[in-house]
Every structure is written in C-alpha cells, then in structure tokens.
Scaffold this motif. Sequence first.
Motif, PDB file in Angstrom:
ATOM      1  N   PHE A 194      25.631  96.739  -1.729  1.00 54.55           N
ATOM      2  CA  PHE A 194      26.508  96.965  -2.888  1.00 54.55           C
ATOM      3  C   PHE A 194      27.968  97.080  -2.460  1.00 54.55           C
ATOM      4  CE2 PHE A 194      22.712  98.176  -5.389  1.00 54.55           C
ATOM      5  CZ  PHE A 194      23.009  97.522  -6.560  1.00 54.55           C
ATOM      6  N   GLU A 195      28.203  97.728  -1.327  1.00 51.59           N
ATOM      7  CA  GLU A 195      29.584  97.859  -0.852  1.00 51.59           C
ATOM      8  C   GLU A 195      30.205  96.482  -0.621  1.00 51.59           C
ATOM      9  OE1 GLU A 195      32.171 100.060   2.691  1.00 51.59           O
ATOM     10  OE2 GLU A 195      29.983 100.179   2.667  1.00 51.59           O
ATOM     11  N   ARG A 196      29.457  95.600  -0.001  1.00 47.91           N
ATOM     12  CA  ARG A 196      29.988  94.247   0.254  1.00 47.91           C
ATOM     13  C   ARG A 196      30.187  93.478  -1.050  1.00 47.91           C
ATOM     14  NH1 ARG A 196      25.877  94.481   4.157  1.00 47.91           N
ATOM     15  NH2 ARG A 196      24.577  93.050   2.910  1.00 47.91           N
ATOM     16  N   GLU A 197      29.229  93.580  -1.956  1.00 47.60           N
ATOM     17  CA  GLU A 197      29.275  92.787  -3.177  1.00 47.60           C
ATOM     18  C   GLU A 197      30.337  93.257  -4.162  1.00 47.60           C
ATOM     19  OE1 GLU A 197      27.466  89.977  -4.134  1.00 47.60           O
ATOM     20  OE2 GLU A 197      27.038  89.969  -1.976  1.00 47.60           O
ATOM     21  N   THR A 198      30.650  94.545  -4.136  1.00 47.86           N
ATOM     22  CA  THR A 198      31.574  95.097  -5.138  1.00 47.86           C
ATOM     23  C   THR A 198      32.971  95.350  -4.598  1.00 47.86           C
ATOM     24  OG1 THR A 198      30.866  97.366  -4.626  1.00 47.86           O
ATOM     25  CG2 THR A 198      29.659  96.202  -6.362  1.00 47.86           C
ATOM     26  N   MET A 199      33.197  95.031  -3.341  1.00 43.55           N
ATOM     27  CA  MET A 199      34.499  95.285  -2.727  1.00 43.55           C
ATOM     28  C   MET A 199      35.607  94.628  -3.559  1.00 43.55           C
ATOM     29  SD  MET A 199      35.732  96.906  -0.109  1.00 43.55           S
ATOM     30  CE  MET A 199      34.367  96.985   1.034  1.00 43.55           C
ATOM     31  N   GLY A 200      36.560  95.441  -3.979  1.00 42.99           N
ATOM     32  CA  GLY A 200      37.712  94.930  -4.718  1.00 42.99           C
ATOM     33  C   GLY A 200      37.489  94.765  -6.204  1.00 42.99           C
ATOM     34  N   LYS A 201      36.259  94.946  -6.696  1.00 48.06           N
ATOM     35  CA  LYS A 201      35.994  94.791  -8.130  1.00 48.06           C
ATOM     36  C   LYS A 201      36.217  96.122  -8.844  1.00 48.06           C
ATOM     37  CE  LYS A 201      32.343  91.283  -7.623  1.00 48.06           C
ATOM     38  NZ  LYS A 201      30.907  90.974  -7.923  1.00 48.06           N
ATOM     39  N   PRO A 202      36.933  96.106  -9.971  1.00 53.51           N
ATOM     40  CA  PRO A 202      37.095  97.358 -10.720  1.00 53.51           C
ATOM     41  C   PRO A 202      35.773  97.791 -11.339  1.00 53.51           C
ATOM     42  CG  PRO A 202      37.976  95.526 -11.973  1.00 53.51           C
ATOM     43  CD  PRO A 202      37.603  94.977 -10.621  1.00 53.51           C
ATOM     44  N   ALA A 203      35.458  99.063 -11.234  1.00 52.38           N
ATOM     45  CA  ALA A 203      34.208  99.574 -11.799  1.00 52.38           C
ATOM     46  C   ALA A 203      34.268  99.559 -13.315  1.00 52.38           C
ATOM     47  CB  ALA A 203      33.957 100.993 -11.305  1.00 52.38           C
ATOM     48  N   PHE A 204      33.172  99.191 -13.941  1.00 51.43           N
ATOM     49  CA  PHE A 204      33.033  99.218 -15.399  1.00 51.43           C
ATOM     50  C   PHE A 204      34.128  98.425 -16.115  1.00 51.43           C
ATOM     51  CE2 PHE A 204      31.269 103.443 -14.019  1.00 51.43           C
ATOM     52  CZ  PHE A 204      29.935 103.109 -14.194  1.00 51.43           C
ATOM     53  N   GLY A 205      34.579  97.347 -15.520  1.00 49.79           N
ATOM     54  CA  GLY A 205      35.600  96.531 -16.157  1.00 49.79           C
ATOM     55  C   GLY A 205      36.993  97.109 -16.090  1.00 49.79           C
ATOM     56  N   GLY A 206      37.169  98.189 -15.316  1.00 51.54           N
ATOM     57  CA  GLY A 206      38.484  98.807 -15.175  1.00 51.54           C
ATOM     58  C   GLY A 206      38.752  99.845 -16.252  1.00 51.54           C
ATOM     59  N   ALA A 207      39.788 100.643 -16.029  1.00 47.04           N
ATOM     60  CA  ALA A 207      40.138 101.720 -16.955  1.00 47.04           C
ATOM     61  C   ALA A 207      40.945 101.188 -18.130  1.00 47.04           C
ATOM     62  CB  ALA A 207      40.923 102.803 -16.228  1.00 47.04           C
ATOM     63  N   VAL A 208      40.646 101.708 -19.323  1.00 46.98           N
ATOM     64  CA  VAL A 208      41.446 101.383 -20.505  1.00 46.98           C
ATOM     65  C   VAL A 208      42.201 102.601 -21.013  1.00 46.98           C
ATOM     66  CG1 VAL A 208      39.981  99.465 -21.201  1.00 46.98           C
ATOM     67  CG2 VAL A 208      39.453 101.780 -22.013  1.00 46.98           C
ATOM     68  N   THR A 209      41.951 103.739 -20.408  1.00 49.77           N
ATOM     69  CA  THR A 209      42.696 104.943 -20.741  1.00 49.77           C
ATOM     70  C   THR A 209      42.786 105.807 -19.491  1.00 49.77           C
ATOM     71  OG1 THR A 209      42.895 106.755 -22.336  1.00 49.77           O
ATOM     72  CG2 THR A 209      40.705 106.336 -21.443  1.00 49.77           C
ATOM     73  N   ARG A 210      43.674 106.796 -19.532  1.00 52.94           N
ATOM     74  CA  ARG A 210      43.894 107.639 -18.357  1.00 52.94           C
ATOM     75  C   ARG A 210      43.411 109.051 -18.634  1.00 52.94           C
ATOM     76  NH1 ARG A 210      49.967 106.758 -16.187  1.00 52.94           N
ATOM     77  NH2 ARG A 210      49.051 107.934 -14.462  1.00 52.94           N
ATOM     78  N   SER A 211      42.993 109.714 -17.572  1.00 51.64           N
ATOM     79  CA  SER A 211      42.544 111.101 -17.699  1.00 51.64           C
ATOM     80  C   SER A 211      43.721 112.017 -17.986  1.00 51.64           C
ATOM     81  CB  SER A 211      41.863 111.559 -16.404  1.00 51.64           C
ATOM     82  OG  SER A 211      40.734 110.776 -16.120  1.00 51.64           O
TER      83      SER A 211
END
Length: 700
Positions: free
Chosen positions: A228-245
């Motif tokens: 998973f580390e190799r396959e997901t390297m550089g990919k934003p999780a869950f399509g990236g953030a659309v709001t901030r904490s």
Amino acid sequence: MLDKQPARLANLWNDGKAAAMSEPERLVYRSNLLGSDKRITNYGGGNTSSKVWQKDPLTGEDVEVLWVKGSGGDSASIKLDGFATLYMDKLRALKNLYRGVEHEDEMVGYLPHCTFNLNPRAASIDTPLHAYVPKPFVDHMHPDAIIAIAAARNSESLTKTIFGDTIGWLPWKRPGFELGLWLAKFCAENPEARGVILESHGLFTWGDTPKACYETTVDVINQAIDWFERETMGKPAFGGAVTRSLPAPERRAIAARLMPIVRGMISKPGAAKIGHFDDSDAVLEFVNSAELPALAPLGTSCPDHFLRTKIRPLVIGFDPAKPDIDAVVAALPAALDAYRADYQAYYERCKYADSPAMRDPNAVVYLMPGVGMFTFAADKATARISAEFYVNAINVMRGAAAVSSYAGLPEQDAFDIEYWLLEEAKLQRLPKPKSLAGQIAFVTGGAGGIGKATAIRLLREGACVVVADIDEAALGTAQDELGKVFGKDFVRTVRLDVTDEAGVATAYADSAVEFGGVDILVSNAGISSAAPVEDTELSMWNRNMDILAKGYFLVSREAFRTFKQQKLGGNIVFIASKNGLAASPNAAAYCTAKAAEIHLARCLALEGADHQIRVNTVNPDAVLRGSKIWTGEWREQRAAAYSMQPDELEEHYRKRSMLKRSVFPEDIAEAVYFLASDMSAKSTGNIINVDAGNAQSFTR
C-alpha cells in the motif's frame, strides 16, 4: 497509504521468554503480542488457537485439545482462563452431524459437548474455523491493511497481485461451521499456502510452531503495508481535503456544546448514553475529505467493525469556514429523526419472521467536518472502543479507495450479522446494568474524605465520575487509585477552584467532552473555620461565603445549564452540615454559610422540579476520618471550644450523638447514593441528617 507515516510491525517474539512457557502459556503470549497493536486487531477482535496434546483427566491417555480464544475475550489482555478447551476428536466428529448450511447455527449447541476438562469458558462461533485448519497453530486477525484488501471491489485479484499463491482468498461468508469447512477444503487444496484472506472479514494464518505462526501473521501484514505504501505514494487520501480543521481549542469547545445536546436526544430514561470525542489526525483527514459524502453512507465492511459502530455513521452538516453552531443545533433534531427513519427502513427491508425486535435506531458514530467524531454507547469503554473501531474502518476505506474502490458489506449480509439469533443470545446473556450505568457524576472536593468515598460509591454502581478538587496532589492519587479499581474509562479528574466562575464552566465543558455531559452533581467542596465572632476577620467570613455559598451556587448554576441542554432531568446533592440547622459556638462564619447552602438547595428544588431536576441535601456531623478539613487548626479549634485535647474529639462526638456511634465518610456516601439514584426518584427539597442523632438538627 494506511497511516501518515507507515511503519512495519515489529517482531516482538522473545525466544527466551517463550522457551520457559508451557504450550498454553505460549498461546497467551502470542495472543497478547498480537493484540497489543491495533493495526493487527482491535479490542475484542480476532482470535488465536493452539492444538495441544494433554492427558485426559478421565482416561489418563494423551488427547489432542484445541485451545481457542473464548467468546468475548480480548487478545491484548487475555489470560489462560480466557480460552475455551475442546477435544479435537469430538470436534472432528461434529462433521458427521452437520445437516447443511441452512442448519449451521445448530452446530453451536454441540460445542459444549466437546469441552475438555469441564472448562466453563464458552467457545466462540469461530471455533470450527480453527479446528478444521490442519495446522497446530492458527491466528485470525483483523488488520487494517488486510481488511483494506478484503473490502476492495477487486479483493480477489488484489490478493493474488500482492501475495501470489502464498495467501489464498475466500469470498464473504458469515462466520460459522460452513466457513470452517471452506477453510479445511482450501487448506487441503493449497498445502503450501501460509494463510487466507476472507472477503470483507480478515486474515487467517497458521504455522507448525507458535513462533512461526506469529511471524507469518506479522510478515503478511507487513507485506500488505509495504504494498500500500508503494501504491499510494503521493496520492491524496480520500480525494484530498475540501475543508480545513478548526483549531484544537475550537474543536473541543464545539464538542462541549454539542455532545450534551446529542446525548439528550438519543438517550432514554434509565438508558442514558456516554460519549467519546476523537479529533485525531486520521479522523480529521476523513471528515475533511472530498470522499466523505460518498464513503460514509457505505458503512463498514468487517463484521467486528459494524457490530461496534452500526451499519453506518451520521454526518453532521457543518461548514468550518462558516462555523454557525446555532444552525447545527437547530438542524440536529431533523438529522437524528432522518437517521432513525433510515435505520427503521433498513430493519423492515431485511428482517425475517423470527428476527429479534429492532434495537436502538440511533447512530453510534457522528462525523463532523472540521471538528472530528463523537461516539455514544451505554458506557464509556464501549463508546471509546467504538471510536477505535471506526478509526480502523477509516484506515480500511483509505486503503481500499486508494487502490480500487471500497465496498461495504451488502445490506442484507450486514443485517444477518447484526440481528443474528446467536448474537442476540449473546446480548441476552450480558449482566443486568448497574443502577447508575449511563450516569455521569461531578463530585467537588472529590479527592479526599467524603468526596472520595462518594466517588467510590457512585463508581461501584456503574457511574462515570469526574473528580473535581483544588488539591492537585490529591487528584493525582485519586485518579491512580480509582482508575486501578474501576477502570480508567470511568474516572476523570479536574483541578477546580469552585469560586472561579470561568473555571467552573471549563470543568463542566471538560466533562461534556470526556463523557457527554453531567447527570449528578455532588457539591461537597468545603473548608472549616472557628473563632469567636469578635475575632472573626472579614477575610475568614468572606472565605466561608465564597467556598460554601458562592461555590455551591456556581457549580449548581452550571449543572442546571447542562441539565437543561440534555433535557434528561438531573440530580444535585449538597453536602451541607448539621451546623446549617444547629448553631455551634465560635463558628458563626461556617454555620451561616452552611445554612445558606441548605436554603439554596430548597430554592433550586423549586426551580428544577418542572425540568425533573431533583435537589436534596445530606447533613453530616463530625466526620473526622479521612477528612482534610479536620486536619490542623479546625480540629484544634473545635477541641478548644469544648476544652479538650484534639485526639479526644472523635470520642466526644461519638458519645454526644444519640446513637453513640461514629460517622464515617462511607456513611455520607451511602446517603448520597440513595439521593442520586432512582430509589429516591420522588424526593426533592429534602434533607437527610447523617449524624448518629442530634436533636438540635432535627428538621422542622
């Protein structure tokens, strides 16, 4: 990737330790190692087994015995008595009784007939899965990295890509006798395989030695993590953030505002919920993401997950860029009604003629963009564990969605697990809740004497307790002692000066975030002073009034605010004094302040009645043992007032009482428990004297 900083699992096996153990002890050791890392399995999840040759207690012959984790055990903390033991020859003989998949549940009834050595530990539904794997040592775990594969749309092909032929794959099948036979068939057809992934479920691995079995489990999980580390390297999780904490203090403030309101809306009289708040990085990454609206309704896949978290969470509509909490509060009733209606429809679609009655239709998990996650359950431990399970589900969704698409368990299959008659039977065997289960108590002056005895009494009845005290050292001791006896989940401590208005509000906010609110206030913080009136300085007078009158007012006012938010009623018990009714020489400031407490309680009883808020008072007298106010000057001053030595005082008070008995902190705590419990459900505005009898303090 499955974590922000993926790390391989460490091989924790210690040959020296293991060599000195018996085979059953090595099973405990292996289980504890696996259970110690939540990336391998969560609380209560997974199971382990060893097939051990032992002497039959009747025949004296060596027989093969399956040691397998018993029903409801936890791998991280399990001990020898947590394992069921069964004759392997009898377990194999069960195959001759099996009438087919439509009758597989009846096989559970045969397991007690296979018990070895009268072991009372109930065998779990997974027993046949371990029994029929033809290897002596078997692990069944629910690792995030593996379930991410198991919950992907193309789970089978992913398994082949990552592991080749070393790890097999089986389609979804509810745990039970049939799945045990599937595993046996797989092993027979794939003798070189090291394990198998069960779709939407987890991982089975095995070995010829306990160490080999453990190391295979760790190696397989690490192989998945690496892939998973190799396959997901550089990919934003869950399509990236659309709001901030929001900043952490703002997140906590919002949780403190909302949790008592939600708790009130989902609780019932006699069945209140306890809350837990989680704003960890994993949670915030998910609730702030582009894929939250699509993934959250799919629910969880692994049965262990959704049995803890329900089939899906409730997402609270909120824009952190425009943080309008009043709008959120206004929208909550409709959102909760819609969730309940959706759950009712799910039940109606999936139920059978013999299905158990529908259970609580409220959500367990509440997700809020920019803020985090709230979970609610019957007790704090379950609420916390439910949050941990949903974090595991988030990790699974992150991995599956990054390399494929995430697939929740089909609705009917989820229902068949949730409302499984065997699961219902397990629920029916649970012990009856204690009398204060689901209740949250806030005890001021709670770190010593009467306060600590009261906290202990309420904890014994299942309440969660916030121990508030100004003495930090005593708080630390109380946290340690009470946590060890009753469990850390049930106890929180907060340093509190009851005369500090802002500090009181903060302490209640802390209680709301930690437990979900407050149901019981025991106002006990106190001081004592003695002096002839002409020697009573204004500072002494003010200090008594500040702590014993203003302090009681401030903590009660905040309790009323919380009670009215929750709309669950409430309960206040004042610890006043015999001196509030009967005057004593040389104690005008103390007696007057205590009289103010008693009258304040009466006023609050009038105001609270329409809201089912009960307010009552306990009047102790001469409780010397364990009391901080009876150390030092107060003891000396009261002794001087009666012309005796300080060490003569306790005997003096005993003889002075009508019953000629000493009064202890536990006696006061018993009266508090009575007033805080449903035993006094129709009492408010009352005073209970716990003074061994004093005619002057008879209420009139």
